[in-house]
Design an enzyme around this catalytic site. Sequence first.
Site, PDB file in Angstrom:
ATOM      1  N   ASP A   1       9.830 -18.766 -34.495  1.00  0.00           N
ATOM      2  CA  ASP A   1      10.699 -18.849 -33.557  1.00  0.00           C
ATOM      3  C   ASP A   1      10.567 -20.364 -33.005  1.00  0.00           C
ATOM      4  OD1 ASP A   1      12.672 -19.295 -31.573  1.00  0.00           O
ATOM      5  OD2 ASP A   1      12.564 -17.026 -30.601  1.00  0.00           O
TER       6      ASP A   1
ATOM      7  N   TYR B   1      -1.481  -6.145 -24.250  1.00  0.00           N
ATOM      8  CA  TYR B   1      -0.896  -4.706 -24.788  1.00  0.00           C
ATOM      9  C   TYR B   1      -0.076  -4.452 -23.833  1.00  0.00           C
ATOM     10  CZ  TYR B   1      -6.176  -3.654 -25.711  1.00  0.00           C
ATOM     11  OH  TYR B   1      -7.005  -3.106 -27.031  1.00  0.00           O
TER      12      TYR B   1
ATOM     13  N   HIS C   1      16.265 -12.788 -34.525  1.00  0.00           N
ATOM     14  CA  HIS C   1      15.896 -13.874 -33.714  1.00  0.00           C
ATOM     15  C   HIS C   1      14.771 -13.568 -32.174  1.00  0.00           C
ATOM     16  CE1 HIS C   1      16.535 -17.482 -31.345  1.00  0.00           C
ATOM     17  NE2 HIS C   1      15.474 -17.637 -31.593  1.00  0.00           N
TER      18      HIS C   1
END
Length: 146
Positions: free
Chosen positions: A66, A116, A22
Amino acid sequence: MLKGIPAILSPELLMTLCEMGHGDRLVIADGNFPGESVGKNAIVIRADGHGVPELLDAILTLMPLDTYVEHPVNLMEVVPGDPVETPIWKEYEEIVAKHDPRGKKAIGQIERFEFYREASENYCIIMTGEKALYANIMLQKGVVTE
C-alpha cells in the site's frame, strides 16, 4: 503449475491473495504465533516447513504494498527487556527493498499485544515453520496499477 508464479505459493494462498483488496492485510507468522486462536475471523493458511523470508519474497513478487500508508509492512516489536536478537529483520529489509522503492522506510513496528489485536482483524494469517523469534510480519496490500 503455472509459469511465473513462485512455486512456494499454494493454490489456496494464490486464491486468497487474489481475493484481497486494497488495504487488506495479512500476517506471515513464525512457528510460535498463535494463529489459530488469533485468526478466528481470518483465513488461516498452513505453510509448515517454510520460512517467512521465502514466503515474503514470493508474496511481494505478486502483491504490491500500500502506497497510501507510511508503513505497509509491520513487525512485532521486541518486548522491552527481552535480550533476543532479530537478524531476520535485516533479511526482511532486503526483500522489501527489492520489491518496493521505499525500502526499509516502508517497515514499522507494532507492540506485541497490539500486533495480536491487529492480526485478529487481518484477512489472512499464514502459519509457517519459521524458528526465528519475532519473525512475524504484517503486510498491507496496495493497488495493482500495471
